[in-house]
Design an enzyme around this catalytic site. Structure first.
Site, PDB file in Angstrom:
ATOM      1  N   GLY A  65       0.679  -1.171  -0.114  1.00 54.41           N
ATOM      2  CA  GLY A  65       0.031  -0.337   0.026  1.00 54.41           C
ATOM      3  C   GLY A  65       0.964   1.434   0.016  1.00 54.41           C
ATOM      4  O   GLY A  65       0.318   2.467  -0.127  1.00 54.41           O
TER       5      GLY A  65
ATOM      6  N   GLY B  89       2.892   2.378  -2.433  1.00 58.64           N
ATOM      7  CA  GLY B  89       2.878   2.500  -3.895  1.00 58.64           C
ATOM      8  C   GLY B  89       4.000   2.179  -4.553  1.00 58.64           C
ATOM      9  O   GLY B  89       4.620   2.629  -5.436  1.00 58.64           O
ATOM     10  N   LYS B  90       4.772   0.908  -4.201  1.00 60.37           N
ATOM     11  CA  LYS B  90       5.843   0.175  -4.751  1.00 60.37           C
ATOM     12  C   LYS B  90       5.508   0.079  -6.172  1.00 60.37           C
ATOM     13  O   LYS B  90       6.368   0.268  -7.091  1.00 60.37           O
ATOM     14  CB  LYS B  90       6.142  -0.970  -4.154  1.00 60.37           C
TER      15      LYS B  90
ATOM     16  N   ASP C  46       5.650 -10.230  -6.326  1.00 61.93           N
ATOM     17  CA  ASP C  46       4.371 -10.400  -5.662  1.00 61.93           C
ATOM     18  C   ASP C  46       3.319 -11.436  -6.013  1.00 61.93           C
ATOM     19  O   ASP C  46       3.116 -11.387  -7.105  1.00 61.93           O
ATOM     20  CB  ASP C  46       3.867  -8.972  -5.720  1.00 61.93           C
TER      21      ASP C  46
ATOM     22  N   THR D 139      -5.829  -1.102  -6.089  1.00 67.24           N
ATOM     23  CA  THR D 139      -4.967  -2.273  -5.616  1.00 67.24           C
ATOM     24  C   THR D 139      -5.305  -2.967  -4.502  1.00 67.24           C
ATOM     25  O   THR D 139      -5.603  -4.258  -4.380  1.00 67.24           O
ATOM     26  CB  THR D 139      -3.524  -1.653  -5.807  1.00 67.24           C
TER      27      THR D 139
END
Lengths: 586, 119
Positions: free
Chosen positions: A18, A20-21, A45, A502
């Site tokens: 969360g 923002g990667k 991921d 997301t």
């Protein structure tokens, strides 16, 4: 942006969920590709959404992003990697050994350990593959190696010897034993990571104390394995111009600036970029091109309609939970969505109603335990510390099962207890102890971030199958932790998310995983909702509007019941502020 | 030289400490194997989950699996012949097969000296 200056071959973006990667990794990859480089963007991921960001279906193979010349993407799917690994082991004996035997082998190889090692194997291959090296100028990784994977690079000496020898009496290597040939690849990967001219780590955080502390921890862990070239990005900062426009915006701005001022020293020493909060969702090419552009202050102050979100409150959910009188309440979700805070909010609200509550967390970053400890009637607090539990498990096994061994035998056992798998077992045992209490009181449990929850369920499932096999034969009556988790009367799973694309998608994926394990989530909780906070500042109003579609999706598509918790002016720490989270419409 | 081959069931690891509950028999046997090897015995272990080809390529083991199933493992071969199945051998049995002197080790060794099957 300093982190982009003379970018090396490998760029790793890491940070809590969360923060923002993915957006930053995608934006970086676009920028490098548009500057004329050939770029491979890789997500490690399990719930990757790189494909979604570009509106392309990617998956486990290198796929060109047609809208951006020279940009290619790959999503390493740990499940698919594990399946390929199983096929490699089982393939040669299929048809040679009895079918039941083959099934037994596959079952043994379906654990979380196999999945993790198989994914790690693919990851190291990307760092060392010569074809990749000649085909791409940059490889941008969304999520760096953390936690478990680092442990694999630090195998005990005896295991390295075993792997180098290529065979022998398997020590407790688990699925690693089948990968001895990869040893050279692992060494090469470690060298690539440790080479500052080849590898750069970009720590992504929000301007929040907990996120910054976590970034500092990752900084230390990865520096220890040689990844010393590190940069920091503080993402999603509220611009100062917004702060004058409403009390909520002012409070958030103040909070963020205070967190930055109190940043751990080791992060302060890093080269840092600040990326301001954008009023738009970071999906699609146009939005991503904007992300790394230093824009002038946001739209005019008059913009942004007011938003009034009508959603059930956390207190409404707690009414139903309290009615049972006891039970297990588990908060699950990706890292960074606020599970710990909400677990604490549920616990204090139940305790306020005079019900006996045990709040427990396995999150290493959990700091609420100290805040709460002993400060409220009916509430007890504990923490499952993975390192502490593992050490306890080791000592326990050495003391009991190792009792009759001679010194040599004990040394061997001690070595095997360093297996990458023992931490899972130890945490599972602590978890089982705690959930037994839920028969007479409320146990509110916060689960540690990413992947961990599923590992835990996996251990629970394995345990269940083992007990069932033994006791079914005897016709005995039994309840395993798995049966407890599957029984909605005893266990209520709350899925925590943010009202953003997301996190909602990730929570939906987690829900699907849980359903496969026979566990039906009881409710969804939308945390930190800007819409539920009714902001007046234009940037926040814009974000609130963006949230509505996501809230709608949760309410109508995903959840059986849900609640929204507003973004608060003050950080919800301490009993008083936590109780506010459960409040009915303010 | 005697060669002892141990065909284990599908295990996460040979001491069983990765299992849901650490198995005493596996822990004891791992220590016994270590002891016997340090005393010159030739012992090799094969894990069904990790080296299934070792099971499929050995006619004796393959036949055993077809007849008795994986539940009947472990299977211990001494010089290629079936010596024991369904349980792990004691330190004394290993010593006898390998022609290793057990000597003073027995006193502080495993619970099963001699031919008992308490393990």
């Amino acid at each position: 942006m300093k982190f982009l200056d003379s970018a090396p071959r490998f760029l790793f973006f890491t940070g809590k969920g969360g923060v923002g990667k993915t957006s930053l990794a995608c934006a970086t990859a676009i920028q490098l590709a548009e500057a004329g480089r050939r770029v491979l963007l890789v997500s490690t991921d399990p719930a990757s959404n790189v494909g979604q960001v570009f509106g392309v279906s990617i998956g486990n193979k290198i796929t060109p992003i047609s809208d951006v010349p020279r940009l290619f993407a790959l999503e390493i799917d740990p499940e698919a990697a594990a399946q390929a690994y199983r096929d490699r082991i089982v393939g040669p004996v299929r048809g040679k050994l009895p079918e039941t035997v083959v099934k037994g082998i596959e079952e043994q190889l379906s654990g979380a350990c196999t999945t993790e090692i198989a994914a790690f194997d693919e990851f190291t291959a990307l760092l060392t593959d010569s074809q990749i090296a000649s085909a791409y100028d940059h490889v941008v990784f969304d999520t760096a190696p953390t936690g478990h994977t680092i442990r694999l690079l630090q195998l005990p000496v005896a295991w390295s010897g075993f792997l180098e020898a290529g065979k022998g009496d398997a020590s407790c290597l688990g699925p690693l034993a089948g990968l001895e040939k990869q040893r050279a690849q692992y060494n090469a990967a470690v060298q690539a990571l440790a080479d500052g001219r080849r590898s750069r780590l970009i720590l992504v955080a929000r301007a929040q104390n907990s996120a910054l502390r976590e970034a500092a921890r990752t900084h230390g862990e990865l520096a220890a394995i040689g990844l010393t070239q590190q940069f920091l990005i503080v993402n999603g900062l509220l611009p100062e111009t917004e702060a004058t426009l409403d009390p909520l915006a002012k409070a958030i701005y103040g909070r963020e600036q205070a967190a930055l001022a109190a940043m751990p020293d080791e992060l302060r020493a890093l080269s840092r970029d600040d990326v301001p909060l954008k009023p738009f969702n970071l999906v699609g090419l146009a939005a991503l091109r904007q992300l790394l552009v230093e824009t002038a202050p946001q739209p005019d102050a008059a913009a942004g309609e007011s938003v009034a979100l009508r959603a059930p409150s956390l207190s409404d959910l707690i009414d139903d939970i309290a009615a049972e009188g006891h039970g297990l309440v588990m908060l699950m979700g990706k890292g960074g969505v606020g599970k710990t805070t909400l677990a604490a909010a549920v616990a204090v609200e139940l305790a306020r109603r005079g019900l006996p509550v045990h709040l427990t967390t396995s999150d290493p970053a959990a700091h609420l335990t100290e805040t709460l400890h002993g400060s409220m009637a009916h509430l007890t607090v504990s923490r499952i510390d993975p390192h502490g539990e593992t050490e306890r498990y080791r000592q326990e096994v050495l003391r009991t099962k190792g009792a009759h061994l001679d010194a040599q035998g004990r040394a061997l056992l001690d070595e095997d207890l360093r297996s990458p798998c023992t931490e899972e077992i130890a945490v599972f045992q602590a978890f089982s102890r705690v959930i037994r209490e839920a028969g007479e009181k409320f146990v509110v449990m916060d689960t540690a971030p990413t992947g961990h929850t599923l590992l835990l369920l996996d251990a629970t499932g394995a345990y269940h199958r083992e007990v069932a096999r033994m006791l079914d034969a005897k016709g005995a009556h039994y309840t395993t932790p798995m049966m407890q988790l599957q029984d909605p009367k005893r266990t209520k799973v709350l899925l925590v998310t943010l009202a953003e694309t997301t996190p909602v998608l990730e929570a939906a994926n987690l829900q699907a995983d849980l359903r496969r394990a026979g566990i039906e989530p009881w409710a969804w909780v939308i945390n930190n909702s800007v819409a539920a906070a009714r902001p007046r500042a234009p940037l926040l109003r814009k974000r609130a509007q963006n949230e509505l579609a996501e809230v709608e999706k949760v309410a109508t598509v995903h959840a059986r019941r849900y609640a929204a918790v507003p973004l608060l002016e003050e950080e919800p720490v301490g009993v008083e502020r936590l109780l506010k989270l459960a409040d009915h419409d303010p | 030289m005697t060669t002892i081959h141990v065909f284990d069931p599908a295990l996460c690891c040979s001491t069983g400490v990765c299992g849901v509950e650490a198995d005493q028999a596996l822990i004891t046997f791992a220590a016994d194997v270590d002891w016997a090897k340090k005393n010159g015995a030739q012992i090799e272990r094969f894990n069904l989950a990790q080296q299934p080809t070792a099971f499929a390529d050995n006619a004796t083991v393959k036949g055993f699996l077809e007849r008795s199933g994986q539940e009947a493992l472990p299977l211990i071969l001494v010089n290629g012949d079936i010596a024991l199945a369904g349980r792990y051998p004691s330190r004394a049995e290993l010593a006898r097969w390998a022609g290793v002197k057990e000597a003073a080790e027995t006193a502080q060794g495993s619970c099963c000296g001699g031919k008992t099957s308490c393990c």
